[in-house]
Design an enzyme around this catalytic site. Structure first.
Site, PDB file in Angstrom:
ATOM      1  N   GLU A  24      -8.860   9.018   6.135  1.00  0.00           N
ATOM      2  CA  GLU A  24      -9.087   7.615   5.752  1.00  0.00           C
ATOM      3  C   GLU A  24     -10.139   7.458   4.651  1.00  0.00           C
ATOM      4  O   GLU A  24     -10.132   6.491   3.903  1.00  0.00           O
ATOM      5  CB  GLU A  24      -9.511   6.781   6.971  1.00  0.00           C
ATOM      6  CG  GLU A  24      -8.453   6.644   8.050  1.00  0.00           C
ATOM      7  CD  GLU A  24      -7.290   5.736   7.649  1.00  0.00           C
ATOM      8  OE1 GLU A  24      -7.438   4.963   6.696  1.00  0.00           O
ATOM      9  OE2 GLU A  24      -6.230   5.822   8.290  1.00  0.00           O
ATOM     10  N   LYS A  60     -15.216   4.193   5.987  1.00  0.00           N
ATOM     11  CA  LYS A  60     -14.027   4.196   6.837  1.00  0.00           C
ATOM     12  C   LYS A  60     -14.174   5.314   7.864  1.00  0.00           C
ATOM     13  O   LYS A  60     -15.040   6.179   7.732  1.00  0.00           O
ATOM     14  CB  LYS A  60     -12.792   4.413   5.964  1.00  0.00           C
ATOM     15  CG  LYS A  60     -12.447   3.190   5.126  1.00  0.00           C
ATOM     16  CD  LYS A  60     -10.966   3.121   4.910  1.00  0.00           C
ATOM     17  CE  LYS A  60     -10.480   1.696   4.974  1.00  0.00           C
ATOM     18  NZ  LYS A  60      -9.026   1.642   4.748  1.00  0.00           N
ATOM     19  N   GLU A 102       0.866  -1.193   0.000  1.00  0.00           N
ATOM     20  CA  GLU A 102       0.000   0.000   0.000  1.00  0.00           C
ATOM     21  C   GLU A 102       0.890   1.225   0.000  1.00  0.00           C
ATOM     22  O   GLU A 102       1.883   1.267   0.734  1.00  0.00           O
ATOM     23  CB  GLU A 102      -0.858   0.115   1.276  1.00  0.00           C
ATOM     24  CG  GLU A 102      -1.965  -0.880   1.415  1.00  0.00           C
ATOM     25  CD  GLU A 102      -2.799  -0.653   2.696  1.00  0.00           C
ATOM     26  OE1 GLU A 102      -2.644   0.388   3.384  1.00  0.00           O
ATOM     27  OE2 GLU A 102      -3.603  -1.545   3.002  1.00  0.00           O
ATOM     28  N   GLU A 116     -13.618   5.652   0.287  1.00  0.00           N
ATOM     29  CA  GLU A 116     -14.435   4.670   1.013  1.00  0.00           C
ATOM     30  C   GLU A 116     -15.171   5.389   2.147  1.00  0.00           C
ATOM     31  O   GLU A 116     -14.580   5.727   3.167  1.00  0.00           O
ATOM     32  CB  GLU A 116     -13.545   3.547   1.551  1.00  0.00           C
ATOM     33  CG  GLU A 116     -12.911   2.719   0.437  1.00  0.00           C
ATOM     34  CD  GLU A 116     -11.889   1.717   0.952  1.00  0.00           C
ATOM     35  OE1 GLU A 116     -12.299   0.664   1.448  1.00  0.00           O
ATOM     36  OE2 GLU A 116     -10.678   2.000   0.860  1.00  0.00           O
TER      37      GLU A 116
END
Ligand SMILES: *[C@@H]1O[C@H](CO)[C@@H](O)[C@H](O)[C@H]1NC(C)=O
Ligand SMILES: *[C@@H]1O[C@H](CO)[C@@H](O)[C@H](O)[C@H]1NC(C)=O
Length: 333
Positions: A314, A309, A258, A306
């Protein structure tokens, strides 16, 4: 003319294969959102953007189905909450989640656990689960799929200068046997590497250009070996190589499982900064680091924003908006 036409037909036919084999940069497909496209649409989006590698965080059956026949190379995670059970026996997991797909899905690695902290109760299960996944794969003639785990960079206690990199005294007893396992199986260590968080934690002392690959020249000369660093990403990766060497893992490869930069929700989180980081990272990893030249296999985090999250940065690591439009222009070719 006929010969030229034949050549161009040939190029059309083999072009996608070459692209897949050469694409060093993959993208993590996190699914913690309630507004994301279907798994089939996501696979199409990878293909239309020339993204040849994907990481998924659990053995989602719809995603695995959608990947069949796609040629996309896949890192499949064993989620943290399966570690305890797999530490007892992994054959059922492998039989349900790998074996039925293995003829049509290109499994690149199985990552057993993500960012497990040595102090976490799950830590004791990681190595036994890795060993059991290895055994279960071998038993099903899937021995060619490497088994690893993805670590968080903060397992390192010393990172500066990079040549002095070492695992912290609390992490070493956890990670050293795992590295022995990787070494004896010829598997790489997966590592999540975020210059963004290092920058944010030390923004008094780190110039943002060092984190964004935009410094005009050398920023750090390593007092241990003289290597010169123009960006923080290289310094972080090389400190991990040094840490690996320190525990007998000098032959263990690193895969960056990542890396990314948020576009909103916190310090230095803008679309411009995210776009700068990602574009530069894609170009940069073709050449490796000062300590180890050559392509560095890297997965960008992440495909989408997202919205389920935790609030803040985040939620804003996506390269694409949930409707499939790019947040900023990038090229994977
Ligand atoms: C796995 O667990 C660790 C704690 O041990 C946590 O930090 C990490 O975020 C978890 N990863 C996932 C994907 O849930
Ligand atoms: C990137 O982040 C820095 C630090 O917060 C900020 O000063 C700068 O304006 C940002 N750059 C862009 C292009 O958004």
């Amino acid at each position: 003319m006929a010969a030229a036409a034949a050549v161009s037909i040939l190029l059309v036919l083999i072009g996608p294969l070459i692209q897949t084999a050469d694409a060093q940069v993959g993208v993590c497909y996190g699914r913690n959102g309630n507004n994301l496209p279907s798994e089939q649409q996501v696979v199409s989006l990878y293909q239309s953007n020339g993204i040849g590698r994907m990481r998924i965080y659990d053995p989602d059956q719809a995603a695995l189905q959608a990947l069949k026949g796609s040629n996309i190379e896949l890192i499949l995670d064993v989620p943290n909450d399966s570690l305890q059970s797999l530490a007892t026996d992994a054959s059922q997991w492998v039989q349900s989640n790998v074996a039925p797909f293995a003829s049509d899905v290109n499994f690149r690695y199985i990552s057993v656990g993500n960012e497990v902290e040595p102090s976490d109760s799950n830590a004791q299960y990681v190595l036994p689960a890795m060993q059991n996944v290895r055994t279960a794969l071998n038993a099903l003639n899937l021995g060619e799929i490497p088994v690893s785990t993805a670590i968080k960079f903060d397992l390192l206690g010393t990172t500066y200068p990079p040549s002095a990199g070492s695992f912290s005294s609390s992490a070493a007893p956890y990670i050293t046997p795992i590295i022995n396992f990787l070494n004896s199986n010829g598997a790489p260590l997966l590592a999540n590497i975020y210059p963004y968080f290092s920058y944010v934690d030390n923004s008094q002392s780190i110039d943002i250009n060092y984190a964004l690959f935009t410094s005009p020249g050398t920023v750090v000369t390593d007092s241990g070996n003289g290597l010169q660093y123009q960006n923080l990403f290289d310094a972080m990766v090389d400190s991990l190589y040094a840490a690996l060497s320190g525990v007998g893992g000098q032959n263990v490869a690193v895969v960056v499982s990542e890396s990314g930069w948020p576009s909103d929700g916190g310090t230095a989180a803008t679309v411009d900064n995210a776009s700068t980081y990602i574009k530069n990272l894609i170009n940069h990893v073709k050449g490796g680091t000062p300590r180890k030249s050559g392509g560095l296999e890297t997965y960008l985090f992440a495909m989408f924003d997202e919205n389920q999250k935790p609030a803040g940065v985040e939620q804003h690591f996506g390269l694409f908006n949930p409707d499939g439009t790019p947040k900023y222009q990038i090229s994977f070719n």
